[in-house]
Design a protein around this motif. Structure first.
Motif, PDB file in Angstrom:
ATOM      1  N   UNK A  57      42.254  -8.297  19.578  1.00 18.41           N
ATOM      2  CA  UNK A  57      42.923  -7.539  18.521  1.00 18.41           C
ATOM      3  C   UNK A  57      42.946  -6.037  18.810  1.00 18.41           C
ATOM      4  N   UNK A  58      42.526  -5.657  20.032  1.00 16.90           N
ATOM      5  CA  UNK A  58      42.533  -4.261  20.475  1.00 16.90           C
ATOM      6  C   UNK A  58      41.598  -3.351  19.668  1.00 16.90           C
ATOM      7  N   UNK A  59      40.514  -3.933  19.139  1.00 17.22           N
ATOM      8  CA  UNK A  59      39.498  -3.124  18.470  1.00 17.22           C
ATOM      9  C   UNK A  59      38.765  -2.273  19.507  1.00 17.22           C
ATOM     10  N   UNK A  60      38.567  -2.840  20.690  1.00 15.20           N
ATOM     11  CA  UNK A  60      38.004  -2.100  21.820  1.00 15.20           C
ATOM     12  C   UNK A  60      38.546  -2.710  23.102  1.00 15.20           C
ATOM     13  N   UNK A  61      38.444  -1.965  24.187  1.00 15.25           N
ATOM     14  CA  UNK A  61      38.922  -2.444  25.474  1.00 15.25           C
ATOM     15  C   UNK A  61      37.735  -2.741  26.393  1.00 15.25           C
ATOM     16  N   UNK A  62      37.597  -3.993  26.838  1.00 14.75           N
ATOM     17  CA  UNK A  62      36.478  -4.328  27.737  1.00 14.75           C
ATOM     18  C   UNK A  62      36.561  -3.536  29.037  1.00 14.75           C
ATOM     19  N   UNK A  63      35.405  -3.250  29.609  1.00 16.17           N
ATOM     20  CA  UNK A  63      35.335  -2.544  30.878  1.00 16.17           C
ATOM     21  C   UNK A  63      34.618  -3.427  31.879  1.00 16.17           C
ATOM     22  N   UNK A  64      35.136  -3.517  33.076  1.00 17.25           N
ATOM     23  CA  UNK A  64      34.546  -4.386  34.090  1.00 17.25           C
ATOM     24  C   UNK A  64      33.188  -3.856  34.543  1.00 17.25           C
ATOM     25  N   UNK A  65      32.156  -4.717  34.436  1.00 17.52           N
ATOM     26  CA  UNK A  65      30.800  -4.355  34.846  1.00 17.52           C
ATOM     27  C   UNK A  65      30.223  -5.431  35.749  1.00 17.52           C
ATOM     28  N   UNK A  66      29.322  -5.044  36.629  1.00 18.38           N
ATOM     29  CA  UNK A  66      28.614  -6.014  37.460  1.00 18.38           C
ATOM     30  C   UNK A  66      27.537  -6.685  36.617  1.00 18.38           C
ATOM     31  N   UNK A  67      27.592  -8.012  36.519  1.00 22.17           N
ATOM     32  CA  UNK A  67      26.695  -8.741  35.629  1.00 22.17           C
ATOM     33  C   UNK A  67      25.225  -8.492  35.932  1.00 22.17           C
ATOM     34  N   UNK A  68      24.879  -8.447  37.225  1.00 22.81           N
ATOM     35  CA  UNK A  68      23.464  -8.308  37.573  1.00 22.81           C
ATOM     36  C   UNK A  68      22.877  -6.990  37.088  1.00 22.81           C
ATOM     37  N   UNK A  69      23.740  -5.973  36.892  1.00 20.46           N
ATOM     38  CA  UNK A  69      23.263  -4.690  36.392  1.00 20.46           C
ATOM     39  C   UNK A  69      22.959  -4.721  34.892  1.00 20.46           C
ATOM     40  N   UNK A  70      23.495  -5.722  34.210  1.00 23.29           N
ATOM     41  CA  UNK A  70      23.283  -5.844  32.763  1.00 23.29           C
ATOM     42  C   UNK A  70      22.104  -6.766  32.446  1.00 23.29           C
ATOM     43  N   UNK A  71      21.582  -7.472  33.467  1.00 25.80           N
ATOM     44  CA  UNK A  71      20.503  -8.443  33.261  1.00 25.80           C
ATOM     45  C   UNK A  71      19.254  -7.821  32.620  1.00 25.80           C
ATOM     46  N   UNK A  72      18.730  -6.675  33.120  1.00 23.29           N
ATOM     47  CA  UNK A  72      17.532  -6.097  32.474  1.00 23.29           C
ATOM     48  C   UNK A  72      17.763  -5.774  31.000  1.00 23.29           C
ATOM     49  N   UNK A  73      18.952  -5.282  30.691  1.00 26.19           N
ATOM     50  CA  UNK A  73      19.284  -4.956  29.306  1.00 26.19           C
ATOM     51  C   UNK A  73      19.340  -6.219  28.451  1.00 26.19           C
ATOM     52  N   UNK A  74      19.897  -7.285  29.005  1.00 26.58           N
ATOM     53  CA  UNK A  74      19.999  -8.551  28.280  1.00 26.58           C
ATOM     54  C   UNK A  74      18.627  -9.162  28.026  1.00 26.58           C
ATOM     55  N   UNK A  75      17.719  -8.997  28.973  1.00 29.24           N
ATOM     56  CA  UNK A  75      16.352  -9.499  28.798  1.00 29.24           C
ATOM     57  C   UNK A  75      15.648  -8.785  27.640  1.00 29.24           C
ATOM     58  N   UNK A  76      15.757  -7.458  27.605  1.00 29.90           N
ATOM     59  CA  UNK A  76      15.120  -6.716  26.514  1.00 29.90           C
ATOM     60  C   UNK A  76      15.835  -6.985  25.191  1.00 29.90           C
ATOM     61  N   UNK A  77      17.144  -7.242  25.253  1.00 28.86           N
ATOM     62  CA  UNK A  77      17.915  -7.596  24.055  1.00 28.86           C
ATOM     63  C   UNK A  77      17.373  -8.886  23.456  1.00 28.86           C
ATOM     64  N   UNK A  78      17.143  -9.880  24.305  1.00 26.18           N
ATOM     65  CA  UNK A  78      16.544 -11.153  23.853  1.00 26.18           C
ATOM     66  C   UNK A  78      15.179 -10.899  23.216  1.00 26.18           C
ATOM     67  N   UNK A  79      14.355 -10.114  23.918  1.00 19.87           N
ATOM     68  CA  UNK A  79      13.001  -9.868  23.439  1.00 19.87           C
ATOM     69  C   UNK A  79      12.971  -9.156  22.113  1.00 19.87           C
ATOM     70  N   UNK A  80      13.799  -8.125  21.968  1.00 16.25           N
ATOM     71  CA  UNK A  80      13.744  -7.341  20.735  1.00 16.25           C
ATOM     72  C   UNK A  80      14.263  -8.121  19.536  1.00 16.25           C
ATOM     73  N   UNK A  81      15.330  -8.905  19.710  1.00 19.26           N
ATOM     74  CA  UNK A  81      15.871  -9.675  18.580  1.00 19.26           C
ATOM     75  C   UNK A  81      14.937 -10.828  18.207  1.00 19.26           C
TER      76      UNK A  81
END
Length: 309
Positions: A57-81
């Motif tokens: 719906x064009x609320x935001x535009x996705x930006x291409x990222x390397x998945x492995x660079x987001x892994x540490x953030x995703x781990x802490x995201x899991x832990x904090x929630x």
């Protein structure tokens, strides 16, 4: 800038979704017994589906990222929630909400100790009433328990690490919160798929695939929708209002959540707890006031320098 009507609607949407998800989750834990990590997994899946629909719906535009660079953030995201949800499950709503405020002093400590970031003395001193208030509330909580305190403490530590990491990654990748969450949510959901079978039953009583009632499933899905709505409305408010507005909304949510816990779940409260809550709120308000003033002064200095150039 959005119209005043749109801003009012966005602020109310954030208030309702932020407060509703706390009460919904607590109700689910108390009355349904839906497994905690599984509920977080549902939240991540619904959040990703909502983000996918938002980018269409064009609320935001996705930006291409390397998945492995987001892994540490995703781990802490899991832990904090997961840890904050476990804190909510094992503590009263008031204690859950008050202890979360320790995130501010912990972030200041981590950034000072490991990132060489400096804070003014007046900002540092706000940690005193916050810490004292949290201690008083927890010490005099009639439903105090060691397990709930452990989850709350770990939740504060991991949440602080997550918030610092989010700020760093947004600068590194040059993305906004929605663009980053677009990768975080599915990655974190995938991680929890491996965690759930280890810590929670899949079938049988209180298992993820148990034959839950329509009411229970409806509440779980509604909780997931609220989780997505919180993220969407925060993104919108930051982009269309001032930092002062955002912080005032935060103070209002704090007060309503505390009062709601007493009213809805009949959480007992002592006079010393009320003093602790008041001290914590005063510390938070002082912190946001000083930080806002310092940011405005910095912007004025930058503007003056630019004018001279």
């Amino acid at each position: 800038m959005a119209s005043s009507g749109a801003i009012t609607f966005g602020v109310l949407g954030n208030l309702v979704s932020s407060i509703s998800i706390i009460f919904l989750n607590k109700w689910i834990y108390v009355n349904v017994g839906f497994p905690n990590i599984s509920l977080t997994l549902v939240h991540f899946v619904i959040t990703f589906l909502g983000l996918y629909a938002s980018q269409l719906a064009n609320v935001f535009n996705p930006k291409s990222l390397l998945l492995w660079k987001v892994v540490p953030l995703s781990l802490t995201f899991c832990g904090f929630v997961v840890l904050t949800n476990l804190s909510l499950q094992n503590n009263t709503v008031g204690t859950y909400q008050v202890v979360k405020c320790m995130t501010m002093p912990v972030i200041m400590f981590i950034q000072t100790k490991f990132y060489q970031k400096t804070f003014s003395m007046q900002v540092k001193l706000t940690a005193v009433p916050i810490t004292l208030g949290v201690f008083l509330n927890s010490y005099y909580d009639m439903k105090f328990n060691l397990l709930g305190s452990l989850y709350a403490g770990l939740g504060v530590l991991v949440t602080s690490m997550y918030q610092i990491l989010v700020g760093a990654k947004q600068q590194e990748f040059q993305v906004n919160s929605m663009q980053l969450l677009y990768y975080q949510a599915p990655l974190s959901a995938g991680m929890l798929l491996f965690v759930v079978p280890i810590f929670e039953p899949i079938t049988g009583e209180h298992g993820l695939l148990q034959a839950w009632s329509y009411q229970a499933l409806g509440m779980v899905v509604l909780s997931g929708i609220m989780a997505f709505s919180v993220n969407l409305s925060i993104f919108w408010i930051i982009g269309n209002t001032s930092p002062v507005t955002y912080n005032v909304i935060g103070h209002l949510k704090f007060c309503i959540t505390i009062i709601g816990g007493f009213v809805i779940f009949r959480d007992p409260v002592t006079t010393n707890q009320c003093v602790g809550i008041a001290l914590t709120l005063a510390g938070i308000m002082a912190y946001t006031h000083f930080k806002t003033m310092e940011k405005q002064e910095e912007m004025q200095r930058t503007k003056s320098i630019m004018q001279k150039v």
